[in-house]
Design a protein around this motif. Structure first.
Motif, PDB file in Angstrom:
ATOM      1  N   ILE A  37     -21.799  -3.019  -2.337  1.00 56.33           N
ATOM      2  CA  ILE A  37     -23.174  -2.959  -2.787  1.00 56.33           C
ATOM      3  C   ILE A  37     -23.408  -1.566  -2.688  1.00 56.33           C
ATOM      4  CG2 ILE A  37     -25.529  -3.498  -2.481  1.00 56.33           C
ATOM      5  CD1 ILE A  37     -24.593  -6.218  -1.119  1.00 56.33           C
ATOM      6  N   GLU A  38     -22.841  -0.520  -1.782  1.00 55.27           N
ATOM      7  CA  GLU A  38     -23.428   0.697  -1.801  1.00 55.27           C
ATOM      8  C   GLU A  38     -22.527   1.205  -2.923  1.00 55.27           C
ATOM      9  OE1 GLU A  38     -24.104   0.997   3.078  1.00 55.27           O
ATOM     10  OE2 GLU A  38     -22.218   1.641   2.109  1.00 55.27           O
ATOM     11  N   ARG A  39     -21.370   0.795  -3.233  1.00 52.31           N
ATOM     12  CA  ARG A  39     -20.448   1.783  -4.350  1.00 52.31           C
ATOM     13  C   ARG A  39     -20.801   1.199  -5.756  1.00 52.31           C
ATOM     14  NH1 ARG A  39     -16.398   0.219  -0.485  1.00 52.31           N
ATOM     15  NH2 ARG A  39     -15.688  -1.538  -2.145  1.00 52.31           N
ATOM     16  N   SER A  40     -21.061  -0.136  -5.940  1.00 53.41           N
ATOM     17  CA  SER A  40     -21.219  -0.765  -7.128  1.00 53.41           C
ATOM     18  C   SER A  40     -22.435  -1.014  -7.478  1.00 53.41           C
ATOM     19  CB  SER A  40     -20.096  -1.884  -7.353  1.00 53.41           C
ATOM     20  OG  SER A  40     -18.886  -1.390  -7.011  1.00 53.41           O
ATOM     21  N   ARG A  41     -22.728  -1.204  -8.731  1.00 50.32           N
ATOM     22  CA  ARG A  41     -24.092  -1.668  -9.324  1.00 50.32           C
ATOM     23  C   ARG A  41     -24.178  -3.059  -9.614  1.00 50.32           C
ATOM     24  NH1 ARG A  41     -25.125   1.113 -14.436  1.00 50.32           N
ATOM     25  NH2 ARG A  41     -26.986  -0.154 -14.280  1.00 50.32           N
ATOM     26  N   VAL A  42     -22.841  -3.634  -9.707  1.00 48.99           N
ATOM     27  CA  VAL A  42     -22.713  -5.136 -10.046  1.00 48.99           C
ATOM     28  C   VAL A  42     -21.579  -5.420  -8.827  1.00 48.99           C
ATOM     29  CG1 VAL A  42     -22.272  -7.001 -11.536  1.00 48.99           C
ATOM     30  CG2 VAL A  42     -23.571  -4.960 -12.524  1.00 48.99           C
ATOM     31  N   ARG A 162     -28.123  -5.955 -20.434  1.00 47.80           N
ATOM     32  CA  ARG A 162     -28.768  -5.005 -21.267  1.00 47.80           C
ATOM     33  C   ARG A 162     -30.070  -3.957 -20.316  1.00 47.80           C
ATOM     34  NH1 ARG A 162     -31.573  -8.779 -24.891  1.00 47.80           N
ATOM     35  NH2 ARG A 162     -33.464  -7.429 -24.246  1.00 47.80           N
ATOM     36  N   ILE A 163     -30.462  -4.783 -19.113  1.00 41.37           N
ATOM     37  CA  ILE A 163     -31.281  -3.910 -18.277  1.00 41.37           C
ATOM     38  C   ILE A 163     -30.488  -3.076 -17.876  1.00 41.37           C
ATOM     39  CG2 ILE A 163     -32.627  -3.989 -16.416  1.00 41.37           C
ATOM     40  CD1 ILE A 163     -33.833  -6.731 -17.385  1.00 41.37           C
ATOM     41  N   LEU A 164     -29.190  -3.326 -17.069  1.00 43.51           N
ATOM     42  CA  LEU A 164     -28.273  -2.262 -16.368  1.00 43.51           C
ATOM     43  C   LEU A 164     -27.988  -1.221 -17.020  1.00 43.51           C
ATOM     44  CD1 LEU A 164     -25.942  -4.953 -14.686  1.00 43.51           C
ATOM     45  CD2 LEU A 164     -27.285  -3.208 -13.346  1.00 43.51           C
ATOM     46  N   LYS A 165     -27.977  -1.122 -18.459  1.00 41.46           N
ATOM     47  CA  LYS A 165     -27.635  -0.051 -19.407  1.00 41.46           C
ATOM     48  C   LYS A 165     -28.763   0.915 -19.408  1.00 41.46           C
ATOM     49  CE  LYS A 165     -24.585  -2.646 -22.519  1.00 41.46           C
ATOM     50  NZ  LYS A 165     -24.701  -2.969 -23.810  1.00 41.46           N
ATOM     51  N   ARG A 166     -30.156   0.361 -19.002  1.00 41.31           N
ATOM     52  CA  ARG A 166     -31.065   1.366 -19.061  1.00 41.31           C
ATOM     53  C   ARG A 166     -31.562   1.665 -17.543  1.00 41.31           C
ATOM     54  NH1 ARG A 166     -35.009  -2.017 -22.308  1.00 41.31           N
ATOM     55  NH2 ARG A 166     -34.008  -3.648 -21.498  1.00 41.31           N
ATOM     56  N   ARG A 167     -31.352   1.166 -16.664  1.00 43.41           N
ATOM     57  CA  ARG A 167     -31.544   1.316 -15.444  1.00 43.41           C
ATOM     58  C   ARG A 167     -30.517   1.541 -14.440  1.00 43.41           C
ATOM     59  NH1 ARG A 167     -35.253  -2.745 -12.425  1.00 43.41           N
ATOM     60  NH2 ARG A 167     -34.780  -0.868 -10.717  1.00 43.41           N
ATOM     61  N   LEU A 170     -30.648  -0.012 -10.643  1.00 40.39           N
ATOM     62  CA  LEU A 170     -30.649  -1.388 -10.327  1.00 40.39           C
ATOM     63  C   LEU A 170     -29.512  -2.186  -9.768  1.00 40.39           C
ATOM     64  CD1 LEU A 170     -32.467  -4.103 -10.538  1.00 40.39           C
ATOM     65  CD2 LEU A 170     -31.297  -4.309 -13.112  1.00 40.39           C
ATOM     66  N   ARG A 171     -29.308  -2.889  -8.857  1.00 43.11           N
ATOM     67  CA  ARG A 171     -28.213  -3.546  -8.350  1.00 43.11           C
ATOM     68  C   ARG A 171     -28.498  -5.066  -8.534  1.00 43.11           C
ATOM     69  NH1 ARG A 171     -26.865   1.060  -7.549  1.00 43.11           N
ATOM     70  NH2 ARG A 171     -25.917   1.830  -5.735  1.00 43.11           N
ATOM     71  N   VAL A 172     -27.256  -5.643  -9.050  1.00 39.04           N
ATOM     72  CA  VAL A 172     -27.174  -6.896  -9.220  1.00 39.04           C
ATOM     73  C   VAL A 172     -25.870  -7.594  -8.546  1.00 39.04           C
ATOM     74  CG1 VAL A 172     -26.708  -8.665 -11.137  1.00 39.04           C
ATOM     75  CG2 VAL A 172     -28.360  -6.750 -11.730  1.00 39.04           C
ATOM     76  N   ILE A 173     -26.258  -8.642  -7.661  1.00 38.86           N
ATOM     77  CA  ILE A 173     -25.453  -9.327  -6.983  1.00 38.86           C
ATOM     78  C   ILE A 173     -25.268 -10.760  -7.500  1.00 38.86           C
ATOM     79  CG2 ILE A 173     -24.582 -10.199  -4.665  1.00 38.86           C
ATOM     80  CD1 ILE A 173     -26.969  -7.185  -4.678  1.00 38.86           C
TER      81      ILE A 173
END
Length: 175
Positions: A37-42, A162-167, A170-173
């Protein structure tokens, strides 16, 4: 770390100090998940039913620094699961439901300004995108029970992509 470089808002309750149930299978992988989670956004977390994903992932996110720039959203496919999981996590955390840990579904909500971990139906998060297209209220979104593959989850995954491209914050699990 979530919210890197930003003045973190202090948590009204330190869930990271609560002793986790070490008998849950997820505990063997908690450090590995936190580092991911610390290293990756997804991050995708897979495990058997009853492994502790739903109740432990919000705490692992807090340990990774999430929940400081916005809330941690945890989606559930059904209202009953939403309320039950929020109640359980609040009890395990030693807080009142609606304070640090809350829930929201179409007919009922128990949240406050102090809520950091918010359980909600996937339909509620999808509805949030109408008034908040960037989901700015959240710094972390946990899509739980993604394998159930409802239309809501399918739409959410597309919207989140789409949101991850703009933010970039943001983290998504996905579990």
């Amino acid at each position: 770390m979530c919210g890197r470089g930003v003045n973190p808002r202090p948590h009204s309750l330190d869930m990271t100090s609560v002793t986790p149930n070490s008998q849950l299978p997820i505990e063997a992988f908690a450090d590995e998940i936190r580092q991911a989670i610390e290293r990756s956004r997804v991050v995708v977390v897979s495990g058997d039913t009853g492994s502790g994903k739903t109740t432990r992932l919000p705490r692992i996110c807090l340990e990774a620094g999430c929940g400081r720039r916005g809330r941690i959203a945890v989606t559930q496919p059904r209202r009953l699961a939403c309320v039950a999981m929020a109640t359980r996590v609040a009890e395990e955390s030693g807080c009142e439901l609606g304070d640090f840990v809350g829930f929201r579904h179409r007919f009922e909500k128990e949240v406050s300004r102090q809520t950091v971990v918010e359980f909600m139906t996937d339909g509620m998060l999808l509805a949030d995108t109408r008034s908040d297209p960037r989901l700015a209220a959240y710094d972390t979104i946990i899509i739980d029970e993604a394998h159930e593959r409802s239309l809501n989850i399918d739409f959410l995954l597309g919207v989140l992509k789409r949101i991850l491209k703009r933010r970039k914050d943001l983290r998504v699990i996905i579990s």
